[in-house]
Scaffold this active site. Structure first.
Site, PDB file in Angstrom:
ATOM      1  N   THR A  15      15.262  21.313 -12.768  1.00 50.63           N
ATOM      2  CA  THR A  15      15.181  21.257 -14.235  1.00 50.63           C
ATOM      3  C   THR A  15      16.075  21.602 -15.036  1.00 50.63           C
ATOM      4  OG1 THR A  15      13.719  23.244 -14.291  1.00 50.63           O
ATOM      5  CG2 THR A  15      12.356  21.416 -13.365  1.00 50.63           C
ATOM      6  N   ASP A  62      25.485  27.466  -9.106  1.00 49.31           N
ATOM      7  CA  ASP A  62      24.185  27.503  -8.369  1.00 49.31           C
ATOM      8  C   ASP A  62      24.378  26.392  -7.310  1.00 49.31           C
ATOM      9  OD1 ASP A  62      21.627  28.151  -7.939  1.00 49.31           O
ATOM     10  OD2 ASP A  62      21.051  27.952  -9.726  1.00 49.31           O
ATOM     11  N   ASP A  81       0.794  -1.201   0.086  1.00 50.92           N
ATOM     12  CA  ASP A  81       0.077  -0.038   0.211  1.00 50.92           C
ATOM     13  C   ASP A  81       0.939   1.349   0.045  1.00 50.92           C
ATOM     14  OD1 ASP A  81       1.224  -0.294   2.587  1.00 50.92           O
ATOM     15  OD2 ASP A  81      -1.044  -0.197   3.669  1.00 50.92           O
ATOM     16  N   GLU A 100       3.157   2.107   2.385  1.00 47.93           N
ATOM     17  CA  GLU A 100       3.785   2.414   3.735  1.00 47.93           C
ATOM     18  C   GLU A 100       5.216   1.787   3.608  1.00 47.93           C
ATOM     19  OE1 GLU A 100       1.595   1.063   6.894  1.00 47.93           O
ATOM     20  OE2 GLU A 100      -0.141   2.520   6.241  1.00 47.93           O
ATOM     21  N   HIS A 113      20.269  25.231   0.732  1.00 46.55           N
ATOM     22  CA  HIS A 113      19.912  26.330  -0.084  1.00 46.55           C
ATOM     23  C   HIS A 113      19.715  27.590   0.664  1.00 46.55           C
ATOM     24  CE1 HIS A 113      17.599  28.419  -3.451  1.00 46.55           C
ATOM     25  NE2 HIS A 113      16.823  28.514  -2.440  1.00 46.55           N
ATOM     26  N   LYS A 139      16.647  37.153 -12.593  1.00 50.08           N
ATOM     27  CA  LYS A 139      15.910  36.031 -12.762  1.00 50.08           C
ATOM     28  C   LYS A 139      14.504  36.291 -12.481  1.00 50.08           C
ATOM     29  CE  LYS A 139      15.575  31.661 -10.775  1.00 50.08           C
ATOM     30  NZ  LYS A 139      16.416  30.438 -10.173  1.00 50.08           N
TER      31      LYS A 139
END
Ligand code: R5P
Length: 319
Positions: free
Chosen positions: A236, A231, A49, A51, A142, A205
């Site tokens: 992506t 960066d 399921d 889990e 970050h 940006k």
């Protein structure tokens, strides 16, 4: 009512243990090897399921345990596994428990950018702490002010010196280091410092969607110069793609190098980045390197992490 989870003894002098999560297993093996021990075994199965069925070797009892798990994709699965492993290690009697999280997912939401948003990083920090972590080791999170989000002691490491050294042979002295957004300016300064470069530029940006960004301007002089685009993370690839395109429109097409700590490479990021035609590229293995653009170097973090663990243990008083 659940029983409180408490430390069973002080970790001072406790035997070292490395506990691998499934999103950190190869890194954990390499770290354990450097520290001269064998990682403890863990059971990280999934029920039909969905889990998780998690258990840790009961030999974790009484140890100073370091649980290595990256919050890489699938982020939610790996987060649940991390907190269940922490709980398992704590309940099995680990004397000290440090969460080693090479890539801290959910870091982009450290505050409410607009009304009604969740502060995801705070929730993740709370989960990690309430599941039993005494301390955490992070790599290039970050959010620089991550200390103000977590309540437990943090050891914040950086892969920047390793990544800079990896691309250094292909970066000429007149090169410019480029931050692909305003938030990366400090990072670009750090790369410039490591490489002995004195030129830094920044891209303006705007994020249009999860997979699309617009680079509206480049601030700084890089015309005709080789460029190193840096960066903290590549998801992506849209940020790098937009930045490289803006740089080329503004400055021409000199060699482009790329460095980032966390290479998630989701969706068509690999193809997007390969189409940029970089001269050098490096990411770390904070995210399990299952795919990366051709020619991208994967810089291992095992020495950095093992060194941090070793230093922390040598600072602790003998028990
Ligand atoms: C944003 O603030 C980050 O530093 C990265 O620039 C961003 O998360 C990269 O994502 P993507 O590769 O999807 O543009």
């Amino acid at each position: 009512m659940d029983t409180p989870i408490t430390r069973v003894s002080s970790p001072a002098g406790a035997r070292l243990a490395i506990v691998p999560g499934s999103a950190g297993r190869s890194l954990a093996d390499a770290v354990a090897h450097r520290l001269g021990i064998t990682p403890l075994s863990t059971r990280t199965r999934t029920f039909p399921d969905g889990e998780h069925d998690i258990a840790v070797d009961p030999d974790v009892r009484g140890t100073d345990a370091y649980l290595i798990q990256s919050l890489e994709p699938p982020v939610n699965e790996n987060l649940v596994e991390l907190v269940l492993l922490l709980d398992a290690a704590r309940r099995a009697g680990a004397a000290g428990l440090t969460a080693v999280i090479p890539y801290l997912g959910y870091s982009r939401k450290d505050r409410r950018a607009s009304p009604g948003e969740a502060v995801s990083l705070r929730v993740v920090a709370n989960l990690i702490e309430s599941s039993g972590a005494d301390e955490a080791i992070l790599v290039d999170p970050h959010v620089p002010q991550v200390d103000s989000i977590f309540s437990i002691p943090l050891d914040v490491l950086s892969a920047v010196p390793l990544l800079a050294a990896s691309v250094a042979p292909l970066i000429p002295p007149e090169a410019v280091v480029v931050a692909p957004d305003l938030g990366a300016v400090h990072l670009a300064e750090r790369y410039a410092g490591e490489l002995g470069l004195d030129r830094v530029a920044v891209i303006r940006k705007t994020r249009v969607s999860g997979t699309n960004v617009e680079a509206t301007a480049v601030i700084g002089d890089g015309a005709g110069r080789a460029a190193l685009l840096v960066d903290d993370m590549i998801s992506t690839g849209s940020t790098l793609e937009a930045a490289a395109s803006r740089m080329r429109e503004t400055w021409g097409v000199p060699p482009l190098a790329i460095a980032a700590t966390h290479g998630l490479f989701v969706g068509d990021a690999v193809a997007r980045i390969e189409s940029l035609g970089f001269s050098a590229m490096a990411v770390s293995n904070s995210v399990t390197p299952t795919r990366a653009p051709a020619g991208c170097r994967i810089v291992p973090l095992d020495e950095l992490l093992a060194g941090a663990i070793d230093r922390r243990r040598s600072r602790r008083p003998a028990g």
